[in-house]
Design an enzyme around this catalytic site. Structure first.
Site, PDB file in Angstrom:
ATOM      1  N   THR A  35       0.852  -1.196   0.000  1.00 15.20           N
ATOM      2  CA  THR A  35       0.000   0.000   0.000  1.00 15.20           C
ATOM      3  C   THR A  35       0.887   1.245   0.000  1.00 15.20           C
ATOM      4  OG1 THR A  35      -1.798  -1.130   1.136  1.00 15.20           O
ATOM      5  CG2 THR A  35      -1.749   1.258   1.350  1.00 15.20           C
ATOM      6  N   GLY A  36       0.392   2.304  -0.651  1.00 14.90           N
ATOM      7  CA  GLY A  36       1.149   3.555  -0.690  1.00 14.90           C
ATOM      8  C   GLY A  36       1.487   3.914  -2.122  1.00 14.90           C
ATOM      9  N   ASP A  90       6.175  -4.145  -1.313  1.00 14.29           N
ATOM     10  CA  ASP A  90       5.575  -3.062  -0.537  1.00 14.29           C
ATOM     11  C   ASP A  90       6.579  -1.927  -0.364  1.00 14.29           C
ATOM     12  OD1 ASP A  90       3.775  -1.643   0.977  1.00 14.29           O
ATOM     13  OD2 ASP A  90       3.570  -3.140   2.569  1.00 14.29           O
ATOM     14  N   LEU A 106       2.748   5.145   7.637  1.00  9.17           N
ATOM     15  CA  LEU A 106       2.308   6.540   7.462  1.00  9.17           C
ATOM     16  C   LEU A 106       1.065   6.578   6.576  1.00  9.17           C
ATOM     17  CD1 LEU A 106       5.482   8.823   7.190  1.00  9.17           C
ATOM     18  CD2 LEU A 106       4.188   8.118   9.194  1.00  9.17           C
ATOM     19  N   GLU A 113      -0.407  -4.876   6.352  1.00 10.00           N
ATOM     20  CA  GLU A 113       0.916  -5.000   5.722  1.00 10.00           C
ATOM     21  C   GLU A 113       1.801  -5.958   6.523  1.00 10.00           C
ATOM     22  OE1 GLU A 113       1.488  -0.671   3.563  1.00 10.00           O
ATOM     23  OE2 GLU A 113       2.149  -0.899   5.623  1.00 10.00           O
ATOM     24  N   LYS A 131      14.606   7.358   1.632  1.00 10.20           N
ATOM     25  CA  LYS A 131      14.031   6.592   2.747  1.00 10.20           C
ATOM     26  C   LYS A 131      15.094   5.820   3.546  1.00 10.20           C
ATOM     27  CE  LYS A 131       9.495   6.985   1.348  1.00 10.20           C
ATOM     28  NZ  LYS A 131       8.779   5.927   0.681  1.00 10.20           N
TER      29      LYS A 131
HETATM   30  C1  A5P Z   1       1.261   2.279   4.228  1.00  7.88           C
HETATM   31  O1  A5P Z   1       0.655   2.079   5.446  1.00  7.88           O
HETATM   32  C2  A5P Z   1       2.722   2.436   4.396  1.00  7.88           C
HETATM   33  O2  A5P Z   1       3.357   1.497   5.173  1.00  7.88           O
HETATM   34  C3  A5P Z   1       3.423   2.594   3.080  1.00  7.88           C
HETATM   35  O3  A5P Z   1       3.909   1.383   2.588  1.00  7.88           O
HETATM   36  C4  A5P Z   1       4.517   3.527   3.300  1.00  7.88           C
HETATM   37  O4  A5P Z   1       3.932   4.639   3.941  1.00  7.88           O
HETATM   38  C5  A5P Z   1       5.211   3.966   2.032  1.00  7.88           C
HETATM   39  O5  A5P Z   1       4.359   4.774   1.294  1.00  7.88           O
HETATM   40  P1  A5P Z   1       4.866   5.586   0.056  1.00  7.88           P
HETATM   41  O6  A5P Z   1       5.335   4.600  -0.949  1.00  7.88           O
HETATM   42  O7  A5P Z   1       3.654   6.343  -0.392  1.00  7.88           O
HETATM   43  O8  A5P Z   1       5.946   6.500   0.534  1.00  7.88           O
END
Ligand code: A5P
Length: 232
Positions: A35-36, A90, A106, A113, A131
């Site tokens: 997700t994200g 992920d 976040l 997850e 990151k």
């Molecule tokens: C979702 O709950 C998060 O763990 C995301 O995997 C993490 O925030 C990374 O998101 P982005 O790829 O949008 O930075």
């Protein structure tokens, strides 16, 4: 020529890492979908491969990722209906360079997850290079999913562990609700020297459902830059 901003570089890094990860998916695999924003790119690329004939089943870590996958013709199955997940792709919010511990959540999907990651033979984490950090925890809170009932005392227990906890709220000012119907408390700990020890302490607190610290998962971390991707 348009100016290249940090945001452009981050986007390119996300695309590079997602592309390399998706190339590792093979016919017949059960794939965990993260997700994200970075995972979203990977799901789009998987959709392209499925349209070209790739045969996979997937398990999603959020309603949003499930919806995206289904819209691309990717088969999404219930996690309880698969014996194992071969690979999960992920994103992450931070990666500790020395231990490869992760901060996730976040985006609010940390519980599912972590369940999917914990049931995966291989966990691939795709990130842009910003990151990766040597100062784990200093610029990113640890999201902790908590039960709504008694959350004020749970928040106090988290504070007693040495952090500054904040109940996450949505744009409307109301508490953010996860896909599982819970609250999230974002915990600013500062420098986290021993992620595994801290994760154990958080997880033992009454009212805590799951923490966004992912430790001892031995992830394959793929870092994307503006021009290439490499394994950390
Ligand atoms: C979702 O709950 C998060 O763990 C995301 O995997 C993490 O925030 C990374 O998101 P982005 O790829 O949008 O930075």
């Amino acid at each position: 020529m348009s100016q290249v901003t940090d945001t452009d570089n981050a986007q390119l890094g996300k695309e590079m890492s997602a592309k390399l990860a998706v190339e590792l998916v093979e016919d017949g695999m059960v794939v965990g979908l993260g997700t994200g924003t970075t995972a979203k790119i990977a799901i789009d690329l998987l959709g392209q491969r499925v349209a070209q004939g790739l045969k996979i089943k997937t398990v999603a870590t959020s309603k949003a990722s499930s919806k995206q996958a289904l819209s691309l013709g990717i088969e999404v199955v219930d996690i309880n209906d698969v014996a194992e997940i071969n690979v999960t792709i992920d994103g992450a919010d931070r990666v500790d360079r020395s231990t490869r511990a992760l901060i996730k959540g976040l985006g609010g999907a940390l519980l599912r997850e972590k369940i999917v990651a914990g049931n995966s033979q291989t966990l691939i984490i795709i990130v842009d290079e910003r990151k990766i950090t040597d100062k784990f925890g200093t610029d990113c809170p640890v999201p902790v999913e908590v039960e709504k009932f008694g959350y004020v005392s749970t928040k106090q227990r988290l504070r007693d562990l040495g952090c500054e906890p904040t109940l996450r709220r949505g744009a409307d000012g109301d508490p953010f609700i996860t896909d599982g119907g819970n609250y999230i408390v974002d915990c600013q700990f500062g420098l986290i020297k021993d992620p595994a020890a801290l994760e154990a302490k958080i997880s033992h607190q009454i009212g805590v459902i799951e923490s966004g610290l992912f430790v001892n998962m031995d992830p394959k971390v793929i870092v994307g830059t503006t021009s290439t991707a490499f394994e950390l």
